[in-house]
Design a protein around this motif. Structure first.
Motif, PDB file in Angstrom:
ATOM      1  N   GLY A   1       0.465  -1.149   0.084  1.00  0.00           N
ATOM      2  CA  GLY A   1      -0.072  -0.198   0.277  1.00  0.00           C
ATOM      3  C   GLY A   1       0.873   1.029   0.103  1.00  0.00           C
ATOM      4  N   LYS A   2       0.247   2.221  -1.452  1.00  0.00           N
ATOM      5  CA  LYS A   2       1.403   4.044  -0.587  1.00  0.00           C
ATOM      6  C   LYS A   2       0.148   5.238   0.483  1.00  0.00           C
ATOM      7  CE  LYS A   2       3.176   2.319  -5.070  1.00  0.00           C
ATOM      8  NZ  LYS A   2       3.617   2.722  -6.339  1.00  0.00           N
ATOM      9  N   ASP A   3       1.374   5.960   0.474  1.00  0.00           N
ATOM     10  CA  ASP A   3       0.102   7.456   0.548  1.00  0.00           C
ATOM     11  C   ASP A   3      -0.803   6.689   2.352  1.00  0.00           C
ATOM     12  OD1 ASP A   3       0.908   8.239  -1.449  1.00  0.00           O
ATOM     13  OD2 ASP A   3      -0.230   8.202  -2.757  1.00  0.00           O
ATOM     14  N   LYS A   4      -1.679   6.634   1.672  1.00  0.00           N
ATOM     15  CA  LYS A   4      -3.104   6.761   2.978  1.00  0.00           C
ATOM     16  C   LYS A   4      -3.348   4.800   3.046  1.00  0.00           C
ATOM     17  CE  LYS A   4      -5.627  10.750   2.772  1.00  0.00           C
ATOM     18  NZ  LYS A   4      -7.545  11.218   2.759  1.00  0.00           N
ATOM     19  N   HIS A   5      -3.213   4.580   2.510  1.00  0.00           N
ATOM     20  CA  HIS A   5      -2.879   2.783   2.684  1.00  0.00           C
ATOM     21  C   HIS A   5      -1.335   2.335   2.529  1.00  0.00           C
ATOM     22  CE1 HIS A   5      -6.920   2.400   1.273  1.00  0.00           C
ATOM     23  NE2 HIS A   5      -6.794   2.755   0.570  1.00  0.00           N
ATOM     24  N   VAL A   6      -0.407   2.792   3.327  1.00  0.00           N
ATOM     25  CA  VAL A   6       0.761   2.663   3.921  1.00  0.00           C
ATOM     26  C   VAL A   6       0.744   1.075   4.361  1.00  0.00           C
ATOM     27  CG1 VAL A   6       1.553   4.111   4.980  1.00  0.00           C
ATOM     28  CG2 VAL A   6       3.514   2.602   3.557  1.00  0.00           C
ATOM     29  N   PRO A   7       0.065   1.213   5.354  1.00  0.00           N
ATOM     30  CA  PRO A   7       0.314   0.230   6.533  1.00  0.00           C
ATOM     31  C   PRO A   7      -0.641  -1.303   6.291  1.00  0.00           C
ATOM     32  CG  PRO A   7      -0.568   2.114   7.389  1.00  0.00           C
ATOM     33  CD  PRO A   7      -1.199   2.634   6.183  1.00  0.00           C
TER      34      PRO A   7
ATOM     35  N   ALA B   1       7.583  -8.169   7.515  1.00  0.00           N
ATOM     36  CA  ALA B   1       9.111  -7.529   6.271  1.00  0.00           C
ATOM     37  C   ALA B   1       8.613  -5.901   6.407  1.00  0.00           C
ATOM     38  CB  ALA B   1       9.742  -8.254   5.620  1.00  0.00           C
ATOM     39  N   GLY B   2       7.896  -5.644   5.526  1.00  0.00           N
ATOM     40  CA  GLY B   2       7.949  -4.413   5.233  1.00  0.00           C
ATOM     41  C   GLY B   2       6.648  -3.188   6.065  1.00  0.00           C
ATOM     42  N   GLU B   3       6.614  -4.159   7.868  1.00  0.00           N
ATOM     43  CA  GLU B   3       5.539  -3.410   8.169  1.00  0.00           C
ATOM     44  C   GLU B   3       4.538  -3.607   8.182  1.00  0.00           C
ATOM     45  OE1 GLU B   3       8.296  -0.531  10.413  1.00  0.00           O
ATOM     46  OE2 GLU B   3       9.663  -2.679  10.764  1.00  0.00           O
ATOM     47  N   LYS B   4       3.759  -4.052   7.228  1.00  0.00           N
ATOM     48  CA  LYS B   4       2.433  -3.445   7.055  1.00  0.00           C
ATOM     49  C   LYS B   4       1.392  -4.810   8.000  1.00  0.00           C
ATOM     50  CE  LYS B   4       3.850  -1.708   3.091  1.00  0.00           C
ATOM     51  NZ  LYS B   4       3.555  -0.980   3.023  1.00  0.00           N
ATOM     52  N   LEU B   5       0.658  -3.889   8.684  1.00  0.00           N
ATOM     53  CA  LEU B   5      -0.221  -4.256   9.438  1.00  0.00           C
ATOM     54  C   LEU B   5      -1.644  -5.071   8.224  1.00  0.00           C
ATOM     55  CD1 LEU B   5      -0.550  -0.793  11.382  1.00  0.00           C
ATOM     56  CD2 LEU B   5       0.915  -2.862  11.801  1.00  0.00           C
TER      57      LEU B   5
ATOM     58  N   LEU C   1      -2.154  -8.456  11.090  1.00  0.00           N
ATOM     59  CA  LEU C   1      -0.843  -9.301  11.020  1.00  0.00           C
ATOM     60  C   LEU C   1      -0.362  -8.593  12.791  1.00  0.00           C
ATOM     61  CD1 LEU C   1       0.784  -8.341   7.389  1.00  0.00           C
ATOM     62  CD2 LEU C   1      -0.084 -10.952   8.456  1.00  0.00           C
ATOM     63  N   SER C   2      -0.909  -8.034  13.580  1.00  0.00           N
ATOM     64  CA  SER C   2      -0.390  -7.348  15.045  1.00  0.00           C
ATOM     65  C   SER C   2       0.029  -8.141  15.412  1.00  0.00           C
ATOM     66  CB  SER C   2      -1.308  -6.784  15.341  1.00  0.00           C
ATOM     67  OG  SER C   2      -1.810  -5.949  14.725  1.00  0.00           O
ATOM     68  N   ALA C   3      -0.444  -9.420  15.735  1.00  0.00           N
ATOM     69  CA  ALA C   3       0.226 -10.957  16.205  1.00  0.00           C
ATOM     70  C   ALA C   3       1.766 -11.187  15.472  1.00  0.00           C
ATOM     71  CB  ALA C   3      -0.419 -12.021  16.476  1.00  0.00           C
ATOM     72  N   ALA C   4       2.315 -10.900  14.920  1.00  0.00           N
ATOM     73  CA  ALA C   4       3.591 -11.097  14.217  1.00  0.00           C
ATOM     74  C   ALA C   4       4.633 -10.593  14.344  1.00  0.00           C
ATOM     75  CB  ALA C   4       3.283 -10.990  12.575  1.00  0.00           C
ATOM     76  N   TYR C   5       4.370  -9.255  15.380  1.00  0.00           N
ATOM     77  CA  TYR C   5       5.044  -8.294  15.469  1.00  0.00           C
ATOM     78  C   TYR C   5       5.075  -8.440  16.811  1.00  0.00           C
ATOM     79  CZ  TYR C   5       4.329  -5.717  10.909  1.00  0.00           C
ATOM     80  OH  TYR C   5       4.323  -6.127   9.628  1.00  0.00           O
TER      81      TYR C   5
ATOM     82  N   ARG D   1       4.407  -2.824  17.895  1.00  0.00           N
ATOM     83  CA  ARG D   1       4.413  -3.055  17.327  1.00  0.00           C
ATOM     84  C   ARG D   1       4.901  -1.443  16.278  1.00  0.00           C
ATOM     85  NH1 ARG D   1      -1.416  -3.269  16.265  1.00  0.00           N
ATOM     86  NH2 ARG D   1      -2.313  -1.242  15.213  1.00  0.00           N
ATOM     87  N   PRO D   2       5.022  -1.762  15.190  1.00  0.00           N
ATOM     88  CA  PRO D   2       5.556  -0.955  14.418  1.00  0.00           C
ATOM     89  C   PRO D   2       4.341   0.674  14.805  1.00  0.00           C
ATOM     90  CG  PRO D   2       4.682  -2.645  13.275  1.00  0.00           C
ATOM     91  CD  PRO D   2       4.149  -3.172  14.534  1.00  0.00           C
ATOM     92  N   ARG D   3       5.193   1.861  14.783  1.00  0.00           N
ATOM     93  CA  ARG D   3       4.778   2.940  15.148  1.00  0.00           C
ATOM     94  C   ARG D   3       4.358   3.443  14.147  1.00  0.00           C
ATOM     95  NH1 ARG D   3       7.498   6.135  19.563  1.00  0.00           N
ATOM     96  NH2 ARG D   3       5.498   7.003  19.926  1.00  0.00           N
ATOM     97  N   ARG D   4       2.602   4.700  14.303  1.00  0.00           N
ATOM     98  CA  ARG D   4       2.624   4.953  13.034  1.00  0.00           C
ATOM     99  C   ARG D   4       1.764   6.086  13.242  1.00  0.00           C
ATOM    100  NH1 ARG D   4       4.099   2.932   8.451  1.00  0.00           N
ATOM    101  NH2 ARG D   4       3.717   0.503   8.446  1.00  0.00           N
ATOM    102  N   SER D   5       2.348   6.947  13.643  1.00  0.00           N
ATOM    103  CA  SER D   5       2.081   8.424  14.667  1.00  0.00           C
ATOM    104  C   SER D   5       1.540   9.535  13.663  1.00  0.00           C
ATOM    105  CB  SER D   5       3.243   8.844  15.037  1.00  0.00           C
ATOM    106  OG  SER D   5       4.459   9.236  14.869  1.00  0.00           O
ATOM    107  N   TYR D   6       1.965   9.262  12.384  1.00  0.00           N
ATOM    108  CA  TYR D   6       1.793   9.791  11.282  1.00  0.00           C
ATOM    109  C   TYR D   6      -0.060  10.065  10.910  1.00  0.00           C
ATOM    110  CZ  TYR D   6       2.403   6.175   8.135  1.00  0.00           C
ATOM    111  OH  TYR D   6       2.791   4.825   7.439  1.00  0.00           O
TER     112      TYR D   6
END
Length: 322
Positions: free
Chosen positions: A62-68, A95-99, A147-151, A154-159
């Motif tokens: 995903g890109k832009d708003k769909h990046v997670p 690997a790409g920190e997608k949620l 995919l949260s349980a795989a981390y 948890r990757p931070r997406r503050s933006y």
């Protein structure tokens, strides 16, 4: 099993896909252009069992708003092939920190729908009756897996914090003179200009910063030229520029030709100008009346005396927008 890029043997891939074309919504065989549309070079792969294909799958980050998120497509008759393809997709996403990873399944493909559910996928949305096959209507299912349980962390997406990008105060256009007309090729630069304004682009699924384009340059016009998008525009005659656009877009899937997607965008200075819309419908035009009532229109009165295969009333209906 072995994974190779689709370009390793595109002819074998196309033959495999044509034997299973209903999985991508096509009844007739697909050519090279449709193969590339569903399985783009560079992001699509063959899962080989010996020299035979066991699955074709694609992965798109995903890109832009769909990046997670990431989305994928799998065509296979094999439960083992489906399991292996989704495993690789999910590992790539982590690997790409997608949620979240998403995919779609047509309602008539019950076996694959149940198999994905067994692999931990959830039906997030079902668009009712948007798929047609053998005289029957089916849902178009959009599935996802968290995919949260795989981390471990948890990757931070503050933006992505809600409310981070607040609307910009805009002065409303004064006394506009609006008309609806057909879309013209020369409208595109003017539409792109207002679509990338902060208040407008923050509400559509691409980026949040002024200057980003909601679609690749030239892509929209290509879809119009190919008959996949049907737009009309609203123009302010005082400035002779389009200030709004409505379009219907159709899928290339042969089983979805009776349904379309709707897109609407309005220039920031013109948002909120209309308080109510109204129209007249001849009494007896039951399909139109039913459609408008489903959309929330209410009857505002009747005027007799119209000649329509005899004398009939004109029914006025309106919809409040504010």
């Amino acid at each position: 099993m072995k994974i190779v890029p689709l370009e390793h043997d595109p002819l074998l891939a196309r033959n495999y896909l044509n034997d299973r074309s209903l999985q991508i919504g096509h009844i007739l065989p697909v050519g090279d252009s449709l193969l590339r549309e569903h399985f783009a070079i560079g992001s699509s792969f063959l899962l080989l069992k010996g020299k035979a294909i066991d699955a074709i799958f694609s992965y798109q980050a995903g890109k832009d708003k769909h990046v997670p998120t990431a989305r994928f497509r799998v065509v296979t008759d094999s439960l083992l092939g489906l399991k292996e393809a989704t495993r690789v997709v999910e590992e790539t996403a982590v690997a790409g920190e997608k949620l979240v990873v998403t995919t779609t399944v047509f309602g008539y493909d019950r076996k694959r729908l149940q198999a994905l559910k067994a692999l931990g996928y959830t039906v997030g949305a079902s668009l009712p009756g948007t798929v047609s096959l053998d005289g029957r209507r089916f849902d178009h299912n959009i599935l996802f897996k968290d995919l949260s349980a795989a981390y471990k962390v948890r990757p931070r997406r503050s933006y992505a914090k809600p409310g981070l990008y607040k609307p910009v105060e805009m002065e409303k256009a004064k006394t506009p003179k609006l008309k609806v007309r057909g879309y013209k090729r020369e409208d595109r630069p003017l539409l792109d200009k207002f679509l990338t304004q902060h208040n407008v682009i923050r509400g559509i699924a691409s980026g949040v910063f002024e200057g980003l384009y909601p679609w690749p340059l030239g892509d929209y016009q290509q879809r119009v030229d190919s008959g996949h998008v049907f737009p009309i525009v609203c123009e302010d005659e005082l400035i002779r520029e389009p200030v709004g656009i409505v379009d219907l877009s159709r899928s290339s899937a042969e089983v979805m030709q009776h349904s379309m997607g709707l897109g609407i965008a309005v220039r920031a200075e013109y948002q909120g100008h209309l308080a109510r819309i109204w129209l007249g419908v001849f009494d007896g035009n039951t399909p139109a009346l039913q459609l408008y009532r489903k959309a929330g229109f209410e009857e505002s009165g009747r005027v007799p005396g119209w000649l329509q295969e005899g004398y009939v009333d004109e029914i006025f209906i309106s919809l409040k927008l504010e």
